[in-house]
Design a protein around this motif. Structure first.
Motif, short mmCIF file in Angstrom:
data_model
loop_
_atom_site.label_atom_id
_atom_site.label_comp_id
_atom_site.label_asym_id
_atom_site.label_seq_id
_atom_site.Cartn_x
_atom_site.Cartn_y
_atom_site.Cartn_z
N ASP A 152 0.72 -1.19 -0.09
CA ASP A 152 -0.07 0.13 -0.09
C ASP A 152 0.82 1.26 0.07
O ASP A 152 0.45 2.30 0.36
N LYS A 180 -0.81 4.07 -2.05
CA LYS A 180 -1.96 4.50 -1.36
C LYS A 180 -1.46 5.47 -0.13
O LYS A 180 -2.08 6.46 0.09
N ILE A 181 -0.42 4.85 0.29
CA ILE A 181 -0.08 5.96 1.70
C ILE A 181 0.57 7.22 1.31
O ILE A 181 0.27 8.06 1.77
N ARG A 219 -0.36 8.76 -1.43
CA ARG A 219 -1.39 9.45 -2.06
C ARG A 219 -2.30 9.96 -0.79
O ARG A 219 -2.59 11.35 -0.87
N ASP A 220 -2.49 9.33 0.30
CA ASP A 220 -3.09 9.93 1.54
C ASP A 220 -2.28 11.09 1.92
O ASP A 220 -2.89 11.96 2.65
N ILE A 221 -0.96 10.91 1.93
CA ILE A 221 -0.18 12.24 2.65
C ILE A 221 -0.22 13.23 1.52
O ILE A 221 -0.46 14.41 2.17
N LYS A 263 -2.83 14.16 0.06
CA LYS A 263 -3.81 14.94 0.16
C LYS A 263 -4.08 15.98 1.35
O LYS A 263 -4.55 16.91 1.02
#
Length: 359
Positions: free
Chosen positions: A173, A176-177, A179-181, A183
């Protein structure tokens, strides 16, 4: 100058609160943070292999599982076959490390020096070294200290579940990690932050893979070379030389000193000193002529003189650990500075934060 508004004050306070919370967590849960950092390093090292397996048609989850399972099996083999041998060698050395032995070795070295350099006063080493050692270290506690080091190996098993588990999800992930950061980053800084993260990850991955491969080869060749010349504790010394070699400049010096000291303690005379020096010299020639140009030469992309001072600062700050992490931290700082500097010169939003275009 920007106007001070309630919104800006609240954002600043929230930012400070976030820094305080993160600092507290780093302090309070330092061990878990350390595990997470180790897991990230493993993910940097293993990611190219997993990507290659995925590009060959394998499912990514299966590729990660297969890779980590192989790594765990290797570590289990090492823990059951290599670590006990190293532990026994360390215990044997520990029993020989006492003030009397150190004084005897010091006197032998002093005799050799005074034969070569007649201007040196008698007792220059033997009269001072023991007192210095007693002031700096409790030499009588060295055996128990080394026994505690051996106990560290057993504590490693407590991380055997956490690190592979965290590594699995960093590999699975990681996108994804990231991408979340991202954001959380304002839109106007998104491109700079994305480029910064990508460059840091690429450079650190290259660095850690280079260090791992180099250290393994140096440890193996040191073990073989010291075994050939007749050093009984060649395995433990070889592993130590491989780990120390990850420290630029100072690592080879540590390797020479360690092999010389162990050979004198083990034999009780200087008969193995020259063969051990030649064995480590051959390993260093291999490292400088073959390994560094092929796998490690420019992974840090920092001037050699700067690296020297960076490592010295790391040593002053956190000892051996500081020397090991100094170059990666300096690499992150250098990339961050260069990327932000480039963004200020090329992105209008950094130079005109109050303009309508920057909103």
């Amino acid at each position: 100058m920007k106007n001070i508004t309630l919104e800006r004050v609240i954002k600043s306070l929230l930012g400070l609160a976030g820094v305080a919370v993160v600092s507290y967590l780093l302090f309070r849960y330092g061990t878990l943070v350390g595990y997470a950092i180790v897991a990230m390093i493993f993910s940097y090292i293993l990611d190219p292999l997993v990507n290659r397996m995925q590009s060959a048609g394998m499912n990514r989850t299966f590729s990660i599982t297969l890779t980590l399972s192989s790594l765990v099996l290797i570590l289990v083999w090492i823990s059951t076959n290599v670590i006990p041998i190293v532990a026994n060698q360390m215990v044997e050395l520990a029993t020989q490390l006492n003030i009397q032995n150190i004084q005897n070795i010091t006197q032998k070295i002093e005799v050799r020096l005074t034969e070569k350099f007649t201007f040196l006063p008698d007792g220059i080493l033997s009269n001072n070294l023991a007192a210095v050692l007693e002031d700096l270290f409790d030499v009588g506690e060295i055996p128990s200290a080394l026994s505690n080091i051996i106990g560290i190996f057993t504590n490693i098993f407590s991380a055997a579940l956490i690190i592979p588990f965290a590594t699995f999800f960093f590999l699975k992930d990681g996108t994804k990690i990231r991408r979340d950061i991202l954001k959380l980053v304002p839109n106007k800084y998104f491109e700079t932050t994305l480029s910064l993260i990508d460059k840091i990850e690429s450079r650190l991955g290259l660095y850690f893979r280079g260090v791992m491969l180099q250290s393994l080869i140096i440890a193996f060749t040191s073990w073989v070379g010291l075994s050939i010349v007749g050093l009984n504790n060649s395995l433990s010394v070889g592993i130590a030389v491989g780990i120390a070699n990850s420290i630029p400049y100072f690592g080879p010096i540590i390797g020479y000193i360690l092999s010389i000291v162990v050979s004198i303690i083990e034999i009780g005379n200087f008969s193995l000193v020259l063969p051990c020096i030649l064995a480590i010299l051959a390993v260093q020639i291999l490292d400088n002529v073959v390994l560094q140009p092929l796998i490690f030469s420019r992974s840090a992309d920092i001037h050699p003189v700067a690296i020297l001072f960076i490592i010295m600062i790391g040593a002053e700050t956190a000892g051996i650990l500081g020397m090991l992490v100094a170059v990666p931290i300096a690499t992150i700082i250098k990339i961050t500075f260069n990327q932000i500097s480039w963004s200020f010169n090329n992105y209008y939003v950094f130079r005109a934060g109050n303009s309508p275009e920057a909103e």
